[in-house]
Design a protein around this motif. Structure first.
Motif, PDB file in Angstrom:
ATOM      1  N   ALA A 123      27.763  29.206  46.435  1.00 28.54           N
ATOM      2  CA  ALA A 123      26.609  28.665  47.538  1.00 28.54           C
ATOM      3  C   ALA A 123      26.897  27.155  47.867  1.00 28.54           C
ATOM      4  CB  ALA A 123      25.655  28.621  46.527  1.00 28.54           C
ATOM      5  N   VAL A 124      27.374  26.285  46.901  1.00 29.82           N
ATOM      6  CA  VAL A 124      27.765  25.034  47.384  1.00 29.82           C
ATOM      7  C   VAL A 124      28.503  24.810  48.247  1.00 29.82           C
ATOM      8  CG1 VAL A 124      28.301  22.862  46.455  1.00 29.82           C
ATOM      9  CG2 VAL A 124      26.865  24.033  45.165  1.00 29.82           C
ATOM     10  N   GLU A 125      29.840  25.742  48.204  1.00 27.24           N
ATOM     11  CA  GLU A 125      30.770  25.525  49.054  1.00 27.24           C
ATOM     12  C   GLU A 125      30.436  26.273  50.618  1.00 27.24           C
ATOM     13  OE1 GLU A 125      34.350  24.849  50.762  1.00 27.24           O
ATOM     14  OE2 GLU A 125      33.482  24.294  48.673  1.00 27.24           O
ATOM     15  N   ALA A 126      29.641  27.492  50.446  1.00 22.86           N
ATOM     16  CA  ALA A 126      28.953  27.857  51.590  1.00 22.86           C
ATOM     17  C   ALA A 126      28.089  26.668  52.319  1.00 22.86           C
ATOM     18  CB  ALA A 126      28.018  28.893  51.590  1.00 22.86           C
ATOM     19  N   ASP A 127      27.429  26.004  51.660  1.00 22.24           N
ATOM     20  CA  ASP A 127      26.611  24.990  52.205  1.00 22.24           C
ATOM     21  C   ASP A 127      27.537  23.611  52.758  1.00 22.24           C
ATOM     22  OD1 ASP A 127      24.252  26.201  51.455  1.00 22.24           O
ATOM     23  OD2 ASP A 127      23.852  25.170  49.716  1.00 22.24           O
ATOM     24  N   ARG A 128      28.315  23.226  52.263  1.00 19.46           N
ATOM     25  CA  ARG A 128      29.528  22.385  52.588  1.00 19.46           C
ATOM     26  C   ARG A 128      29.949  22.738  54.045  1.00 19.46           C
ATOM     27  NH1 ARG A 128      32.344  20.811  46.822  1.00 19.46           N
ATOM     28  NH2 ARG A 128      30.683  19.443  46.010  1.00 19.46           N
ATOM     29  N   ALA A 129      30.569  24.276  53.921  1.00 16.87           N
ATOM     30  CA  ALA A 129      30.973  24.922  55.144  1.00 16.87           C
ATOM     31  C   ALA A 129      30.044  24.795  56.101  1.00 16.87           C
ATOM     32  CB  ALA A 129      31.735  26.263  54.824  1.00 16.87           C
ATOM     33  N   THR A 130      28.892  25.130  56.031  1.00 12.56           N
ATOM     34  CA  THR A 130      27.724  25.021  57.157  1.00 12.56           C
ATOM     35  C   THR A 130      27.599  23.560  57.648  1.00 12.56           C
ATOM     36  OG1 THR A 130      26.615  26.955  56.099  1.00 12.56           O
ATOM     37  CG2 THR A 130      25.559  25.639  57.590  1.00 12.56           C
ATOM     38  N   ALA A 131      27.856  22.694  56.481  1.00 11.84           N
ATOM     39  CA  ALA A 131      27.661  21.284  57.127  1.00 11.84           C
ATOM     40  C   ALA A 131      28.496  20.914  57.937  1.00 11.84           C
ATOM     41  CB  ALA A 131      27.255  20.512  55.812  1.00 11.84           C
ATOM     42  N   ALA A 172      30.631  22.720  59.637  1.00  8.85           N
ATOM     43  CA  ALA A 172      30.631  23.418  61.110  1.00  8.85           C
ATOM     44  C   ALA A 172      29.561  22.545  61.903  1.00  8.85           C
ATOM     45  CB  ALA A 172      30.050  24.836  60.756  1.00  8.85           C
ATOM     46  N   GLU A 173      28.428  22.576  61.195  1.00  8.78           N
ATOM     47  CA  GLU A 173      27.288  21.704  62.086  1.00  8.78           C
ATOM     48  C   GLU A 173      27.697  20.465  62.556  1.00  8.78           C
ATOM     49  OE1 GLU A 173      23.845  21.686  59.457  1.00  8.78           O
ATOM     50  OE2 GLU A 173      23.513  23.983  60.000  1.00  8.78           O
ATOM     51  N   ALA A 174      28.786  19.544  61.525  1.00  7.97           N
ATOM     52  CA  ALA A 174      29.099  18.244  61.813  1.00  7.97           C
ATOM     53  C   ALA A 174      30.216  18.474  63.164  1.00  7.97           C
ATOM     54  CB  ALA A 174      29.755  17.537  60.737  1.00  7.97           C
ATOM     55  N   ARG A 175      31.075  19.234  63.068  1.00  4.95           N
ATOM     56  CA  ARG A 175      31.919  19.509  64.216  1.00  4.95           C
ATOM     57  C   ARG A 175      31.305  19.921  65.514  1.00  4.95           C
ATOM     58  NH1 ARG A 175      35.028  22.377  59.886  1.00  4.95           N
ATOM     59  NH2 ARG A 175      34.069  24.444  60.910  1.00  4.95           N
ATOM     60  N   ALA A 184      28.011  19.069  66.454  1.00  2.59           N
ATOM     61  CA  ALA A 184      27.478  17.732  66.641  1.00  2.59           C
ATOM     62  C   ALA A 184      28.603  16.775  67.529  1.00  2.59           C
ATOM     63  CB  ALA A 184      26.788  17.226  65.636  1.00  2.59           C
ATOM     64  N   GLU A 185      29.798  16.911  66.773  1.00  4.45           N
ATOM     65  CA  GLU A 185      30.910  16.150  67.477  1.00  4.45           C
ATOM     66  C   GLU A 185      31.216  16.378  68.531  1.00  4.45           C
ATOM     67  OE1 GLU A 185      33.354  12.537  67.200  1.00  4.45           O
ATOM     68  OE2 GLU A 185      31.479  12.961  66.287  1.00  4.45           O
ATOM     69  N   ARG A 186      31.532  17.893  68.756  1.00  2.00           N
ATOM     70  CA  ARG A 186      32.003  18.272  70.151  1.00  2.00           C
ATOM     71  C   ARG A 186      30.851  18.112  71.250  1.00  2.00           C
ATOM     72  NH1 ARG A 186      35.787  22.947  69.266  1.00  2.00           N
ATOM     73  NH2 ARG A 186      34.833  23.867  71.066  1.00  2.00           N
ATOM     74  N   GLY A 187      29.829  18.283  70.855  1.00  4.14           N
ATOM     75  CA  GLY A 187      28.629  17.893  71.777  1.00  4.14           C
ATOM     76  C   GLY A 187      28.652  16.560  72.261  1.00  4.14           C
ATOM     77  N   ARG A 188      28.795  15.605  71.135  1.00  7.42           N
ATOM     78  CA  ARG A 188      29.175  14.386  71.370  1.00  7.42           C
ATOM     79  C   ARG A 188      29.863  13.728  72.387  1.00  7.42           C
ATOM     80  NH1 ARG A 188      31.348   9.827  70.481  1.00  7.42           N
ATOM     81  NH2 ARG A 188      32.715  10.675  69.093  1.00  7.42           N
ATOM     82  N   GLU A 236      25.364  32.514  66.449  1.00  7.85           N
ATOM     83  CA  GLU A 236      24.353  32.728  65.333  1.00  7.85           C
ATOM     84  C   GLU A 236      23.026  33.576  65.858  1.00  7.85           C
ATOM     85  OE1 GLU A 236      25.852  29.813  65.498  1.00  7.85           O
ATOM     86  OE2 GLU A 236      27.148  29.850  63.798  1.00  7.85           O
ATOM     87  N   ASP A 237      22.534  32.796  67.064  1.00  9.61           N
ATOM     88  CA  ASP A 237      21.346  33.404  67.440  1.00  9.61           C
ATOM     89  C   ASP A 237      21.722  34.593  68.418  1.00  9.61           C
ATOM     90  OD1 ASP A 237      20.079  31.197  66.228  1.00  9.61           O
ATOM     91  OD2 ASP A 237      20.349  29.901  68.053  1.00  9.61           O
TER      92      ASP A 237
END
Length: 398
Positions: free
Chosen positions: A192-200, A202-205, A207-211, A273-274
């Motif tokens: 569960a912790v690793e999945a949360d880290r992977a999600t974080a 991915a979200e960071a990537r 966000a960085e790609r959008g920036r 995802e959506d």
């Protein structure tokens, strides 16, 4: 076996019969008058009628007693015999007693000399049993104590955020059930912790790609557009000797703008995802077709993939289409997704200029390497074919 005692007189059974052994049982009953004379007896051989008891009833109001009689140590009891007094005001009058006796078999009080060997033997047994019990208790609980200590160590590590330690499972008792439960808990918490880290991540990537996309659009794209306008103005105003250089500058600026738009589309986040895989792919193809004017044909079949594979397929198509736009100058791109022979096949083809696959590393940078890594991580295979008629990138996921 101790020898029989000889100081105890023989006893007689009820009725005066001789017992089967010398220390027999004497239990009898007698009816006596107020003076203690026997009126009736269940054992006339012992207490004949007219005789007297060994215990006098005088002064007794009934009740038990213990003493020595002609039959040996005896427990006896007197119960008064009452009649209604002729004088009604006097109540009841006692006319005699019912006497009952039984052997008490009272053992003599042991002396200190007799008790001392017993006390010594008991103390010796206690001195031996207590240490042996302590040693046995320590030996029998040592393994259990060590197992509980290991459980405590693992749970402490898990509470501190380290999900790597595991407890060795031994046996099939309640403690082993607890050991398995702790290991399972650590596995699930770690996942569960690793999945949360992977999600974080991915979200960071994302966000960085959008920036990065916003920075490129707001700065470099505007500068390229200005450069293109200046080159077009110079081409129209320049004399014949500089017109050719102005046209080359305009073409270079237009190509740079085209590649920048493709890069922005490649960095553009897609709502996988959506919307799901197929709508995300259709949206990606439509964006390239609408913004760059390139015909992008999508033939997409319904397939079932895990989330990680869906994300890899989307990024592979995005990377392949972006490479085609930036390097091959195509007029048409085809994207296909289908399932054949138990494998998922995704391919991106273009009718561009093509290139030498042996020179792919220097021509396409990290794009092809990243695509190959994505497919390999999923246990698939990536094939590349390119010639003067175009390029086809095909990935098979099993």
């Amino acid at each position: 076996m101790p020898p029989p005692r000889t100081d105890v007189p023989p006893r007689t059974l009820v009725g005066g019969a001789e017992p089967l052994h010398k220390q027999g049982l004497a239990m009898l009953a007698a009816l006596v008058d107020m003076s203690g004379a026997v009126v009736g007896s269940s054992a006339p051989a012992i207490y004949p009628v007219g005789g007297t008891l060994d215990v006098s009833p005088q002064g007794r109001r009934g009740g038990p007693g213990v003493g020595s009689t002609r039959t040996g140590p005896t427990t006896w009891h007197f119960s008064p015999v009452l009649i209604k007094s002729p004088d009604s005001s006097a109540g009841f009058a006692t006319i005699g007693y019912v006497y009952v006796q039984a052997p008490s078999d009272a053992a003599p009080t042991p002396t200190v000399g007799e008790l001392l060997p017993l006390v010594a033997a008991g103390g010796l047994a206690l001195a031996l049993v207590v240490p042996v019990g302590l040693v046995f208790g320590l030996l029998s609980t040592r393994r259990l104590t060590s197992r509980v200590r290991r459980l405590a160590g693992v749970t402490t590590a898990v509470a501190a955020g380290d999900f790597r330690p595991r407890v060795p499972v031994a046996g099939s008792d309640e403690v082993s059930t607890l050991e398995r439960s702790v290991n399972l808990m650590a596995d699930r918490l770690g996942a569960a912790v690793e999945a949360d880290r992977a999600t974080a991540r991915a979200e960071a990537r994302q966000a960085e790609r959008g920036r990065i996309a916003r920075e490129l659009h707001d700065s470099i794209s505007q500068d390229l557009f200005s450069l293109s306008l200046l080159a077009a103005g110079m081409r129209r105003a320049a004399p014949g000797g500089l017109r050719e250089q102005s046209e080359a500058m305009e073409r270079t600026a237009a190509r740079a703008m085209r590649e920048m738009q493709a890069l922005l589309l490649e960095l553009r986040p897609v709502a996988l995802e959506d919307a799901g895989l197929l709508p995300a792919l259709r949206e990606l193809c439509h964006a390239y077709e609408e913004r760059l004017g390139i015909a992008v044909e999508a033939e997409l079949d319904e397939v079932t993939l895990p989330p990680a594979a869906e994300h890899a397929v989307l990024r592979l198509v995005q990377e392949a289409v972006g490479n085609a736009v930036k390097h091959a100058n195509p007029s048409r791109i085809e994207v296909r997704l289908c399932e054949r022979d138990g494998a998922i096949t995704v391919s991106v083809s273009d009718d561009g200029t093509g290139f030498d696959p042996a020179d792919a590393a220097t021509r396409h940078g990290m794009g092809l390497k990243l695509m190959r890594e994505r497919v390999t991580e999923l246990g698939g295979r990536l094939d590349l074919h390119s010639d003067e008629s175009g390029t086809t990138v095909t990935a098979r996921l099993t």
